[in-house]
Design a protein around this motif. Structure first.
Motif, PDB file in Angstrom:
ATOM      1  N   LYS A   1     -12.595   6.702  -6.199  1.00  0.00           N
ATOM      2  CA  LYS A   1     -11.657   7.708  -5.695  1.00  0.00           C
ATOM      3  C   LYS A   1     -10.318   7.002  -5.483  1.00  0.00           C
ATOM      4  O   LYS A   1     -10.199   6.155  -4.584  1.00  0.00           O
ATOM      5  N   LEU A   2      -9.366   7.321  -6.323  1.00  0.00           N
ATOM      6  CA  LEU A   2      -8.074   6.631  -6.244  1.00  0.00           C
ATOM      7  C   LEU A   2      -7.200   7.254  -5.160  1.00  0.00           C
ATOM      8  O   LEU A   2      -7.303   8.447  -4.878  1.00  0.00           O
ATOM      9  N   GLY A   3      -6.352   6.423  -4.572  1.00  0.00           N
ATOM     10  CA  GLY A   3      -5.362   6.931  -3.636  1.00  0.00           C
ATOM     11  C   GLY A   3      -5.916   7.569  -2.380  1.00  0.00           C
ATOM     12  O   GLY A   3      -5.371   8.558  -1.887  1.00  0.00           O
ATOM     13  N   VAL A   4      -6.991   6.991  -1.871  1.00  0.00           N
ATOM     14  CA  VAL A   4      -7.512   7.462  -0.576  1.00  0.00           C
ATOM     15  C   VAL A   4      -6.404   7.323   0.471  1.00  0.00           C
ATOM     16  O   VAL A   4      -6.171   8.211   1.289  1.00  0.00           O
TER      17      VAL A   4
ATOM     18  N   GLY B   1      -5.955  -1.755  -1.673  1.00  0.00           N
ATOM     19  CA  GLY B   1      -4.869  -1.005  -2.313  1.00  0.00           C
ATOM     20  C   GLY B   1      -5.066   0.499  -2.268  1.00  0.00           C
ATOM     21  O   GLY B   1      -4.277   1.244  -2.823  1.00  0.00           O
ATOM     22  N   GLY B   2      -6.160   0.929  -1.641  1.00  0.00           N
ATOM     23  CA  GLY B   2      -6.334   2.370  -1.418  1.00  0.00           C
ATOM     24  C   GLY B   2      -7.338   3.062  -2.316  1.00  0.00           C
ATOM     25  O   GLY B   2      -7.350   4.292  -2.402  1.00  0.00           O
TER      26      GLY B   2
ATOM     27  N   ALA C   1       0.526   1.977   2.192  1.00  0.00           N
ATOM     28  CA  ALA C   1      -0.194   2.069   3.468  1.00  0.00           C
ATOM     29  C   ALA C   1      -1.314   1.043   3.514  1.00  0.00           C
ATOM     30  O   ALA C   1      -1.557   0.410   4.557  1.00  0.00           O
ATOM     31  N   SER C   2      -1.994   0.847   2.384  1.00  0.00           N
ATOM     32  CA  SER C   2      -3.077  -0.126   2.332  1.00  0.00           C
ATOM     33  C   SER C   2      -2.548  -1.539   2.588  1.00  0.00           C
ATOM     34  O   SER C   2      -3.142  -2.304   3.351  1.00  0.00           O
ATOM     35  N   ASP C   3      -1.435  -1.870   1.948  1.00  0.00           N
ATOM     36  CA  ASP C   3      -0.854  -3.208   2.156  1.00  0.00           C
ATOM     37  C   ASP C   3      -0.507  -3.423   3.628  1.00  0.00           C
ATOM     38  O   ASP C   3      -0.721  -4.507   4.176  1.00  0.00           O
TER      39      ASP C   3
ATOM     40  N   THR D   1      -4.493   6.039   8.652  1.00  0.00           N
ATOM     41  CA  THR D   1      -4.118   7.451   8.513  1.00  0.00           C
ATOM     42  C   THR D   1      -2.659   7.652   8.941  1.00  0.00           C
ATOM     43  O   THR D   1      -1.874   8.310   8.242  1.00  0.00           O
ATOM     44  N   GLY D   2      -2.306   7.049  10.083  1.00  0.00           N
ATOM     45  CA  GLY D   2      -0.930   7.163  10.586  1.00  0.00           C
ATOM     46  C   GLY D   2       0.071   6.554   9.620  1.00  0.00           C
ATOM     47  O   GLY D   2       1.141   7.124   9.354  1.00  0.00           O
ATOM     48  N   LEU D   3      -0.302   5.387   9.047  1.00  0.00           N
ATOM     49  CA  LEU D   3       0.599   4.721   8.096  1.00  0.00           C
ATOM     50  C   LEU D   3       0.749   5.561   6.826  1.00  0.00           C
ATOM     51  O   LEU D   3       1.845   5.717   6.284  1.00  0.00           O
ATOM     52  N   ASP D   4      -0.370   6.094   6.357  1.00  0.00           N
ATOM     53  CA  ASP D   4      -0.339   6.862   5.111  1.00  0.00           C
ATOM     54  C   ASP D   4       0.451   8.160   5.287  1.00  0.00           C
ATOM     55  O   ASP D   4       1.131   8.608   4.362  1.00  0.00           O
ATOM     56  N   LYS D   5       0.352   8.725   6.473  1.00  0.00           N
ATOM     57  CA  LYS D   5       1.103   9.968   6.732  1.00  0.00           C
ATOM     58  C   LYS D   5       2.572   9.672   7.057  1.00  0.00           C
ATOM     59  O   LYS D   5       3.382  10.592   7.209  1.00  0.00           O
ATOM     60  N   GLY D   6       2.884   8.381   7.226  1.00  0.00           N
ATOM     61  CA  GLY D   6       4.271   7.989   7.477  1.00  0.00           C
ATOM     62  C   GLY D   6       4.737   8.269   8.892  1.00  0.00           C
ATOM     63  O   GLY D   6       5.942   8.314   9.146  1.00  0.00           O
TER      64      GLY D   6
END
Lengths: 117, 580
Positions: free
Chosen positions: B471-474, B443-444, B479-481, B306-311
């Motif tokens: 569901k794409l782009g969770v 990959g998310g 971020a997934s990588d 979550t932290g990575l995806d939110k940057g």
């Protein structure tokens, strides 16, 4: 060859009756005469024949039913045997059976593995 | 008075009139029977001659996969119940000798007593005899001995995947597992045959009221469960429980590229062929889908994602870690102390530091506290994106949604959400956690988990089931990588030498305290391990859980070795090639 005149008792020419276009101008009547008893016997015979035909057909249909039933029973029996064979096959190829087979027991782990690239 | 002349009738005339009178009576009677009472007699005749017969539909079979080939797990077999009418039996000893030699294992105890009950007309001597056994006994033509056909579910792989399969009860209704979930599809539809029959019951085609509706057999369902993976998972789990003395354990193996469940095992379990012998009805439930629990530190991978995806974080970005952190009136501490000072989030994940996760939650808000905005974000990721607290829709009976408290609820405050960052304060099922973990390493994309590969058509060909909508782009691919790599690092930091070299293996330990009477018990913990494996991409996700009453079980020491056993075996089974 000589011309043979008609011997029909009731003959009417176009002149004798009110003739119209496309209307038959000749009527035939059988010379055989049937009395009431003959009529009755003939009708009785016809009814009997029709009855016999009906009975024959009905019996034939029923005999086909028995034949069909025999085949149905055979199919059911073969299906049961087929199902039993499937069960036997499934049991004989079950993982546990395969793993405990002599072939599996004699298998060895490869010392090294190389991969085709 | 003049006498009327009596006209004498001749005898033929009398007979004629008598006959006419009799004919009139007959005529009236016939009119009564054939016209007035026509309907009644037609009904009586129909009841006697027309027999409605039910053509039973065959219950669909259940298959597993063996690589790419369907193999039967549940099939039908016609078996026979052998009964006797003791009142007409002439030579009981001869019957007993025969049935013992032919069907010894299927006989009831106390046969002598059963067959000598002369006052009884029906005693069952044996059950589940095969057709061959029944035919051998029938050929002896013993008076008083009879057989009754029954269709039984048989399990060629014995108890393999018992809790996934479920069972069929005495009324023919599927219970639990796939049998319960797909009962209406498996059961088919009975056909109807209504026909005039002869005295021996043979249906005849005469008459105009015949009905012949063929039975529609149930669907043959093919599961995604691979019997080899399932068998190995069950074996590894059993060995793991023996090693750790844990009493309960679960394993689920999923293909992260499509959500297909390759194995799903729980211990203790039961054999569906002998479901009546199960000690408790609890055994029928598949804990992986039916028993929500506090997942513990496995959830840290989701918090980091979550932290990575939110940057707001990077794997190597740093923060000041302490052994304790205060949230409102509560103090949260780490299990592993001493990792204090300026450390990376990778280190926080490696050492499973609760304080690091709470820091991420703070960063989702204003950086100082877990604000409503931070809680909303976490809830959006956990509930809406990862599917925590929601049914996954897996095709198994009794799936439970678990519980996750939203920020708008009274209990959805900062303390709860700080706990949720490290897997406490919410109840999730293993299938929820494992299937959403797939999206972290693939990959998310979130693939709803499934146990259904497809159906077999009439020719035995596999027809693939319609694909569930992913569901794409969770989380983003980037971020997934990153989290994928972090999970790999988290495993190699402590367990690098356990894996076959050259493969990409990652995982996270989890040790959750058990909530007993409202407070956490440190002496009774549930150990979990959640990880993935593959070559150039993740090919499998494995989640392991071990527990036992009064036992302090650890993710790293008790659950992780089971993961390793399965992972190393899967590398060979899936023929994965090492990198490099």
């Amino acid at each position: 060859m000589s011309y043979q005149p008609l011997t029909t008792p009731y003959y009417s020419s176009r002149r004798q009756s009110g003739w119209n276009r496309n209307q038959n101008t000749v009527a035939f009547a059988s010379s055989i005469k049937l009395g009431p008893i003959s009529h009755t016997i003939l009708i009785a015979l016809m009814v009997t024949i029709i009855g016999l035909v009906y009975l024959t057909q009905a019996t034939m249909t029923t005999s086909y039913d028995y034949e069909a039933q025999k085949f149905d029973n055979q199919i059911a029996e073969l299906e049961t045997k087929n199902a039993d064979l499937k069960v036997d096959n499934a049991r004989l190829t079950a993982l546990e059976k395969v793993q405990s087979s002599n072939v599996a027991k004699n298998m060895t782990t490869p010392v090294s593995t190389e991969y085709a690239r | 008075m003049p006498q009327l002349p009596f006209k004498e009738m001749s005898r033929p005339a009398i007979i004629r009139w008598l006959l006419i009178a009799v004919m009139v009576v007959f005529g009236i009677r016939l009119f009564y029977l054939q016209v007035i009472k026509h309907a009644d007699y037609a009904e009586m005749a129909a009841a006697e001659q027309i027999k409605p017969l039910t053509i039973p539909a065959k219950r669909g079979l259940i298959y597993a996969m063996d690589g790419s080939t369907p193999v039967p797990l549940v099939i039908n077999q016609t078996l026979y119940t052998m009964f006797v009418d003791p009142s007409i039996v002439k030579d009981p000893s001869k019957i007993l000798d025969t049935i013992r030699s032919v069907a010894g294992g299927n006989l009831q105890p106390n046969l002598e007593s059963l067959i000598s009950r002369k006052e009884s007309r029906y005693q069952i001597l044996g059950k589940n005899l095969t057709r061959r056994q029944a035919e051998m006994i029938k050929s002896k033509n013993y008076a008083g001995l009879g057989f009754q056909e029954v269709t039984a579910r048989v399990y060629p792989e014995a108890g393999l995947a018992g809790q996934v399969l479920g069972f069929v009860n005495g009324d023919g209704v599927g219970q639990y597992g796939v049998e319960g979930y797909f009962n209406s599809q498996l059961v088919g539809k009975d056909g109807r045959l209504k026909s005039v029959t002869d005295p021996s019951g043979v249906p005849l085609t005469i008459g105009d009221k015949n009905v012949n509706i063929p039975a529609v057999d149930g669907d043959d369902i093919v599961l995604t469960i691979d019997r080899n993976v399932q068998a190995f998972a069950e074996k590894a789990l059993a060995e793991g429980l023996k090693r750790t003395k844990a009493t309960n354990g679960s394993v689920v193996v999923i293909d992260p590229r499509n959500g297909k469940v390759m194995a799903m095992a729980n211990l203790p379990t039961y054999n569906p062929a002998e479901f009546g012998k199960a000690q408790s009805a609890d055994l029928f439930n598949n804990a992986i889908v039916s028993a929500p629990y506090e997942p513990g530190s496995d959830i840290k991978t989701f918090t980091v994602a979550t932290g990575l995806d939110k940057g707001i974080i990077e794997p190597d970005s740093r923060y000041n870690n302490t052994d304790y952190i205060k949230i409102e009136d509560r103090t949260i501490q780490n299990f592993t102390k001493g990792q204090t000072g300026d450390i990376t989030y990778q280190t926080a994940l490696n050492y499973s530091l609760n304080t690091g996760m709470v820091t991420i939650a703070k960063l989702l808000g204003d950086g100082n506290s877990i604000t409503k905005g931070a809680r909303d974000t976490l809830y959006d990721y956990f509930h809406n994106r990862f599917g925590f607290g929601k049914l996954t829709g897996i095709e198994l009976s009794n799936e439970q949604p678990g519980i996750i408290i939203s920020p708008s609820q009274r209990d959805g405050g900062a303390v709860r959400y700080s706990n949720m960052t490290f897997g406490q304060g919410m109840d999730l099922t293993m299938i929820q956690v494992a299937s959403s973990f797939c999206s972290l390493v693939n990959g998310g994309t979130y693939y709803p988990p499934t146990v259904v590969e497809g159906k077999l058509d009439k020719d035995g060909n596999l027809v693939a089931a319609p694909k569930k909508t992913p569901k794409l782009g969770v989380i983003s691919k980037t971020a997934s990588d990153k989290v994928h790599k972090m999970i790999h690092e988290a495993r190699t930091a402590f367990f690098a030498n356990r894996d076959k070299p050259g493969y990409d293996i990652g995982g996270k330990t989890g040790t959750s305290q058990t909530l007993i009477n409202g407070s956490y018990d440190n002496d009774q913990t549930v150990g979990t391990y959640l990880g993935y494996g593959g070559d150039t991409e993740a090919k499998y996700v494995i989640m392991v859980e071990v527990s036992g009453k009064g036992m302090g079980l650890q993710g790293g020491t008790d659950a992780m070795p089971i993961f390793t056993d399965i992972s190393n075996w899967l590398i060979d089974y899936l023929k994965l090639q090492p990198k490099g």
